[in-house]
Design a protein around this motif. Structure first.
Motif, mmCIF file in Angstrom:
data_model
loop_
_atom_site.group_PDB
_atom_site.id
_atom_site.type_symbol
_atom_site.label_atom_id
_atom_site.label_comp_id
_atom_site.label_asym_id
_atom_site.label_seq_id
_atom_site.Cartn_x
_atom_site.Cartn_y
_atom_site.Cartn_z
ATOM 1 N N ILE A 35 0.836 -1.210 0.000
ATOM 2 C CA ILE A 35 0.000 0.000 0.000
ATOM 3 C C ILE A 35 0.867 1.255 0.000
ATOM 4 O O ILE A 35 0.602 2.213 -0.732
ATOM 5 C CB ILE A 35 -0.984 -0.025 1.183
ATOM 6 N N THR A 36 1.922 1.264 0.784
ATOM 7 C CA THR A 36 2.827 2.414 0.820
ATOM 8 C C THR A 36 3.453 2.658 -0.554
ATOM 9 O O THR A 36 3.505 3.792 -1.035
ATOM 10 C CB THR A 36 3.937 2.190 1.864
ATOM 11 N N GLN A 37 3.912 1.605 -1.177
ATOM 12 C CA GLN A 37 4.531 1.735 -2.492
ATOM 13 C C GLN A 37 3.513 2.166 -3.551
ATOM 14 O O GLN A 37 3.837 2.930 -4.457
ATOM 15 C CB GLN A 37 5.207 0.428 -2.908
ATOM 16 N N ARG A 38 2.273 1.704 -3.429
ATOM 17 C CA ARG A 38 1.240 2.093 -4.388
ATOM 18 C C ARG A 38 0.912 3.580 -4.260
ATOM 19 O O ARG A 38 0.722 4.277 -5.257
ATOM 20 C CB ARG A 38 -0.016 1.248 -4.190
ATOM 21 N N ILE A 39 0.850 4.076 -3.039
ATOM 22 C CA ILE A 39 0.589 5.497 -2.825
ATOM 23 C C ILE A 39 1.728 6.329 -3.424
ATOM 24 O O ILE A 39 1.489 7.359 -4.054
ATOM 25 C CB ILE A 39 0.376 5.801 -1.329
ATOM 26 N N LYS A 40 2.962 5.893 -3.254
ATOM 27 C CA LYS A 40 4.103 6.576 -3.873
ATOM 28 C C LYS A 40 3.969 6.575 -5.388
ATOM 29 O O LYS A 40 4.201 7.587 -6.042
ATOM 30 C CB LYS A 40 5.415 5.899 -3.475
ATOM 31 N N TYR A 41 3.608 5.430 -5.949
ATOM 32 C CA TYR A 41 3.424 5.311 -7.403
ATOM 33 C C TYR A 41 2.386 6.313 -7.901
ATOM 34 O O TYR A 41 2.600 7.007 -8.890
ATOM 35 C CB TYR A 41 3.012 3.878 -7.741
ATOM 36 N N GLN A 42 1.266 6.386 -7.202
ATOM 37 C CA GLN A 42 0.207 7.324 -7.594
ATOM 38 C C GLN A 42 0.696 8.764 -7.520
ATOM 39 O O GLN A 42 0.426 9.569 -8.408
ATOM 40 C CB GLN A 42 -1.025 7.155 -6.693
ATOM 41 N N SER A 43 1.431 9.074 -6.480
ATOM 42 C CA SER A 43 1.939 10.430 -6.298
ATOM 43 C C SER A 43 2.964 10.787 -7.372
ATOM 44 O O SER A 43 2.881 11.853 -7.991
ATOM 45 C CB SER A 43 2.562 10.566 -4.907
ATOM 46 N N TYR A 44 3.939 9.923 -7.585
ATOM 47 C CA TYR A 44 4.989 10.198 -8.570
ATOM 48 C C TYR A 44 4.425 10.377 -9.973
ATOM 49 O O TYR A 44 4.951 11.133 -10.776
ATOM 50 C CB TYR A 44 6.024 9.077 -8.596
ATOM 51 N N ASN A 45 3.359 9.638 -10.277
ATOM 52 C CA ASN A 45 2.752 9.695 -11.604
ATOM 53 C C ASN A 45 1.583 10.674 -11.679
ATOM 54 O O ASN A 45 0.892 10.724 -12.690
ATOM 55 C CB ASN A 45 2.307 8.292 -12.027
ATOM 56 N N ARG A 46 1.397 11.418 -10.603
ATOM 57 C CA ARG A 46 0.341 12.436 -10.521
ATOM 58 C C ARG A 46 -1.023 11.894 -10.921
ATOM 59 O O ARG A 46 -1.771 12.515 -11.674
ATOM 60 C CB ARG A 46 0.722 13.645 -11.355
ATOM 61 N N LEU A 47 -1.330 10.719 -10.390
ATOM 62 C CA LEU A 47 -2.623 10.095 -10.642
ATOM 63 C C LEU A 47 -3.623 10.612 -9.602
ATOM 64 O O LEU A 47 -3.323 10.622 -8.412
ATOM 65 C CB LEU A 47 -2.509 8.573 -10.547
#
Length: 89
Positions: A11-23
C-alpha cells in the motif's frame, strides 16, 4: 506478522506510485458487517478496481460475492509476490 507487513509495504509503495505519476485516484478499503472485505480499492475517473493483497501465492481468492453484486462494473485483481512489481512500478 509477515502478512500485515506485506500489505503495509504494498500500500505504501502504491501510494508513492500514484503520487509520482500524478494520478488522481481515491483510495479505500471495503468491509461489510458480514466480514467480507477487500484490502485496497482505487476509484478513478471512470473505473473502480479492487485489489486483494495476498502474501501466500497458493491461496486462490475471488471477489466477495456482495462486492461483485453491488459493483457490477468493477475489476478485481490479486496482488501477490509473483506480480506485485506490476502494481507498484
Amino acid at each position: 506478522d509477515i502478512r500485515k507487513l506485506w500489505e503495509n509495504y504494498i500500500i505504501t509503495q502504491r501510494i508513492k506510485y500514484q503520487s509520482y505519476n500524478r494520478l488522481h485516484i481515491n483510495n479505500y478499503f471495503w468491509r461489510h458487517k458480514n466480514k467480507q472485505e477487500i484490502d485496497w480499492i482505487e476509484e478513478g475517473s471512470s473505473n473502480l478496481t479492487a485489489y486483494e493483497l495476498k502474501w501466500n501465492t497458493n491461496i486462490k481468492v475471488n471477489a466477495p460475492s456482495l462486492w461483485s453484486k453491488t459493483y457490477l462494473e468493477s475489476k478485481f485483481t490479486i496482488v501477490s509476490p509473483d506480480n506485485y512489481l506490476d502494481f507498484i512500478v
